[in-house]
Design an enzyme around this catalytic site. Sequence first.
Site, PDB file in Angstrom:
ATOM      1  CE  LYS A  13     -15.313 -52.859 -43.725  1.00 31.45           C
ATOM      2  NZ  LYS A  13     -15.166 -52.700 -42.246  1.00 31.45           N
ATOM      3  NE  ARG A  88     -12.286 -58.966 -41.564  1.00 32.95           N
ATOM      4  CZ  ARG A  88     -13.540 -58.589 -41.802  1.00 32.95           C
ATOM      5  NH1 ARG A  88     -14.018 -58.658 -43.019  1.00 32.95           N
ATOM      6  NH2 ARG A  88     -14.272 -58.140 -40.825  1.00 32.95           N
ATOM      7  NE  ARG A 122     -22.765 -53.824 -36.319  1.00 35.64           N
ATOM      8  CZ  ARG A 122     -21.799 -54.025 -37.207  1.00 35.64           C
ATOM      9  NH1 ARG A 122     -21.656 -53.214 -38.232  1.00 35.64           N
ATOM     10  NH2 ARG A 122     -20.962 -55.025 -37.054  1.00 35.64           N
ATOM     11  NE  ARG A 155     -22.406 -58.795 -36.953  1.00 32.32           N
ATOM     12  CZ  ARG A 155     -21.633 -58.201 -37.867  1.00 32.32           C
ATOM     13  NH1 ARG A 155     -22.183 -57.447 -38.803  1.00 32.32           N
ATOM     14  NH2 ARG A 155     -20.333 -58.355 -37.859  1.00 32.32           N
ATOM     15  NE  ARG A 166     -16.227 -57.808 -35.396  1.00 27.57           N
ATOM     16  CZ  ARG A 166     -17.336 -57.077 -35.298  1.00 27.57           C
ATOM     17  NH1 ARG A 166     -17.980 -57.002 -34.174  1.00 27.57           N
ATOM     18  NH2 ARG A 166     -17.776 -56.424 -36.340  1.00 27.57           N
TER      19      ARG A 166
HETATM   20  P1  ADP Z   1     -17.209 -56.440 -39.537  1.00 26.80           P
HETATM   21  O1  ADP Z   1     -18.365 -55.746 -38.933  1.00 26.80           O
HETATM   22  O2  ADP Z   1     -16.203 -56.990 -38.563  1.00 26.80           O
HETATM   23  O3  ADP Z   1     -16.606 -55.698 -40.693  1.00 26.80           O
HETATM   24  P2  ADP Z   1     -18.030 -58.533 -41.300  1.00 26.80           P
HETATM   25  O4  ADP Z   1     -19.490 -58.660 -41.404  1.00 26.80           O
HETATM   26  O5  ADP Z   1     -17.256 -57.942 -42.416  1.00 26.80           O
HETATM   27  O6  ADP Z   1     -17.814 -57.763 -39.970  1.00 26.80           O
HETATM   28  O7  ADP Z   1     -17.330 -59.939 -40.955  1.00 26.80           O
HETATM   29  C1  ADP Z   1     -17.776 -60.749 -39.883  1.00 26.80           C
HETATM   30  C2  ADP Z   1     -16.840 -61.915 -39.676  1.00 26.80           C
HETATM   31  O8  ADP Z   1     -16.756 -62.709 -40.877  1.00 26.80           O
HETATM   32  C3  ADP Z   1     -15.382 -61.561 -39.362  1.00 26.80           C
HETATM   33  O9  ADP Z   1     -15.191 -61.242 -38.005  1.00 26.80           O
HETATM   34  C4  ADP Z   1     -14.677 -62.872 -39.790  1.00 26.80           C
HETATM   35  O10 ADP Z   1     -14.889 -63.893 -38.831  1.00 26.80           O
HETATM   36  C5  ADP Z   1     -15.456 -63.266 -41.037  1.00 26.80           C
HETATM   37  N1  ADP Z   1     -14.836 -62.675 -42.253  1.00 26.80           N
HETATM   38  C6  ADP Z   1     -15.394 -61.732 -43.058  1.00 26.80           C
HETATM   39  N2  ADP Z   1     -14.564 -61.418 -44.065  1.00 26.80           N
HETATM   40  C7  ADP Z   1     -13.444 -62.165 -43.888  1.00 26.80           C
HETATM   41  C8  ADP Z   1     -12.204 -62.266 -44.580  1.00 26.80           C
HETATM   42  N3  ADP Z   1     -11.923 -61.530 -45.668  1.00 26.80           N
HETATM   43  N4  ADP Z   1     -11.282 -63.147 -44.108  1.00 26.80           N
HETATM   44  C9  ADP Z   1     -11.525 -63.887 -43.034  1.00 26.80           C
HETATM   45  N5  ADP Z   1     -12.664 -63.834 -42.311  1.00 26.80           N
HETATM   46  C10 ADP Z   1     -13.614 -62.980 -42.729  1.00 26.80           C
END
Ligand code: ADP
Length: 211
Positions: A13, A88, A122, A155, A166
């Site tokens: 994404k 989410r 990654r 990360r 996740r």
């Molecule tokens: P990913 O690679 O999992 O898509 P993101 O960078 O989008 O990772 O998100 C990293 C973390 O930030 C998630 O695992 C969660 O802890 C938090 N997070 C991000 N967006 C949301 C959301 N919409 N609701 C709740 N937690 C979120």
Amino acid sequence: MNIIFLGPPGAGKGTVAAIVKEQLGLVHISTGDLFRSNIKNETALGKQVKAILASGGLVSDEITCKMVEERLKEKDLEHGFILDGFPRTIPQADELKKFAKIDAVIEFAIPLEDVVRRLSGRRMCPSTGRIYHIEFDPPKKEGFDDETGEPLIQRDDDKEEAIRHRLDVYTKQTEPLIAYYKKEGLLKTFDASVSSKHVAQCIIKLSKGEI
Ligand code: ADP
């Protein structure tokens, strides 16, 4: 145009958003990036969410929705935005309706086994956020950023235990949004197991009404 990117972690994404935003003049709003920048700057919000992000769990709907609502009030969104990582959960999607109008939801369809492979390889430059993959997109010198020369990091939530958590959270809490947006007639599904460039081209065509 206001769009949502919906798909599991590691579906590409962020990479696709970086290509599409340039071409369509959209602002890329990633809730993960917003949280990480709060953590880095040690804000009150950052302190509140640090442990949650490291574990791979979700931040509460209330905190997340408030942060997004505030971000959408800024004045740089005249051509529209890409929401990446939000909503989410179903409650977040319900809440979003109260403060934004969404034109399309792009589903990044990809088998979960592919995602595990992508995420565990990654690596990221800690200062610029540039993303590499040890197998698919390696840096010129192993372990170091091409531009800044800094050592690349993994990360915390890309470590195996957190990845499994996740994906589990994704399946239980986020995947139901596919049916939710299908029902609203907003869902467009693309195969995200192919290259990010290809997915980006499809989205650009969609925005021009060509598909
Ligand atoms: P990913 O690679 O999992 O898509 P993101 O960078 O989008 O990772 O998100 C990293 C973390 O930030 C998630 O695992 C969660 O802890 C938090 N997070 C991000 N967006 C949301 C959301 N919409 N609701 C709740 N937690 C979120």
